[in-house]
Design a protein around this motif. Structure first.
Motif, mmCIF file in Angstrom:
data_model
loop_
_atom_site.group_PDB
_atom_site.id
_atom_site.type_symbol
_atom_site.label_atom_id
_atom_site.label_comp_id
_atom_site.label_asym_id
_atom_site.label_seq_id
_atom_site.Cartn_x
_atom_site.Cartn_y
_atom_site.Cartn_z
ATOM 1 N N ASN A 147 0.814 -1.221 0.000
ATOM 2 C CA ASN A 147 0.000 0.000 0.000
ATOM 3 C C ASN A 147 0.846 1.269 0.000
ATOM 4 O OD1 ASN A 147 -2.479 -1.419 0.036
ATOM 5 N ND2 ASN A 147 -2.329 -1.668 2.254
ATOM 6 N N ASN A 178 0.484 6.535 0.631
ATOM 7 C CA ASN A 178 -0.166 5.244 0.836
ATOM 8 C C ASN A 178 -1.491 5.214 0.092
ATOM 9 O OD1 ASN A 178 -1.959 6.736 2.404
ATOM 10 N ND2 ASN A 178 -1.226 5.927 4.352
ATOM 11 N N ASN A 179 -2.245 4.154 0.279
ATOM 12 C CA ASN A 179 -3.489 4.003 -0.467
ATOM 13 C C ASN A 179 -4.586 4.959 -0.003
ATOM 14 O OD1 ASN A 179 -3.596 2.614 1.961
ATOM 15 N ND2 ASN A 179 -5.038 1.085 1.192
ATOM 16 N N GLU A 180 -4.358 5.659 1.107
ATOM 17 C CA GLU A 180 -5.306 6.673 1.581
ATOM 18 C C GLU A 180 -4.849 8.079 1.210
ATOM 19 O OE1 GLU A 180 -5.730 6.008 5.745
ATOM 20 O OE2 GLU A 180 -6.728 4.062 5.497
ATOM 21 N N GLU A 182 -2.167 9.540 2.038
ATOM 22 C CA GLU A 182 -1.370 10.193 3.073
ATOM 23 C C GLU A 182 0.064 10.275 2.556
ATOM 24 O OE1 GLU A 182 -3.050 9.075 7.375
ATOM 25 O OE2 GLU A 182 -2.400 7.337 6.203
#
Length: 240
Positions: A147, A178-180, A182
């Motif tokens: 991720n 990352n996958n969010e 961030e």
């Protein structure tokens, strides 16, 4: 009237950005950390702790706060008895550093968190959010971990990849996400350098190796992920 107001606001912002509101000597003091400043804050923290039954002069942060931002020093608790004013390089005095504590449960030590990194991340985050709203997904370039991704800056309209100048080595460090979406600074180059420079370390696979940066400098790794070593003593991302 609206145009005039906008013009005044724009000029004010530009003045702040170019430093016209500060004399040059004050600007230098605000942007350059000195060991003497850190030593003075350390003495004040130690005195405060001794006089207050082990309590530390820190601001309250929740448990989810990243470790190197978790214990910012509260200068208001120490002034004026233990320290006259925050150092010129401190955020509270118009500087670019957040004074924080590490190892609070054993031997609290004063370190610096570079807020210019936070500002660069904020600016990049805005671009990423705009892109995601328009396309429905972030501009991923390459998968580099679980991720974790590098960013395709050309899709963001940037001709050059943004970076952070490392306070530890002077290296130009890249951003990762990352996958969010961030954003973090990738400190693998610095960690590789320090692992080889300070070979007496005893890190094992699974240990967080960021303390090697903290213990051998005035700084903490701002906006960092956790890293460990592999079997070849090379830095890798520490994944759960």
């Amino acid at each position: 009237m609206i145009k005039i107001t906008k013009y005044i606001i724009l000029v004010s912002i530009l003045l702040l950005m170019t430093g016209c509101l500060y004399p040059q000597d004050r600007l230098a003091q605000n942007q350059v950390p000195y060991e003497s400043q850190i030593d003075a804050v350390q003495r004040a923290v130690d005195s405060y702790k001794k006089a207050n039954n082990g309590l530390l002069p820190i601001k309250t942060r929740d448990l989810t706060t990243p470790i190197y931002q978790k214990y910012p020093i509260d200068f208001n608790k120490m002034m004026p008895r233990y320290i006259q004013d925050p150092p010129g390089s401190a955020f509270e005095s118009g500087g670019v550093f957040l004074y924080v504590l590490v190892d609070v449960e054993t031997e609290p030590r004063v370190k610096l968190f570079d807020l210019t990194v936070s500002e660069k991340i904020r600016e990049l985050k805005l671009r990423l959010e705009v892109y995601r709203r328009e396309h429905g997904y972030p501009p991923v370039k390459e998968v580099i971990g679980t991720n974790l991704f590098t960013i395709d800056y050309r899709k963001l309209g940037l001709k050059e990849d943004p970076y952070v100048s490392s306070p530890f080595t002077g290296n130009n460090l890249p951003f990762i996400m990352n996958n969010e979406i961030e954003l973090f600074v990738d400190y693998r180059m610095d960690l590789f350098h320090f692992l080889n420079k300070f070979e007496e370390h005893t890190f094992k696979v699974g240990d967080d190796i960021r303390p090697i940066l903290v213990n051998n400098s005035m700084f903490v790794p701002a906006h960092s992920l956790a890293y460990t070593v592999n079997e070849n003593n090379e830095p890798i991302f520490l994944t759960e």
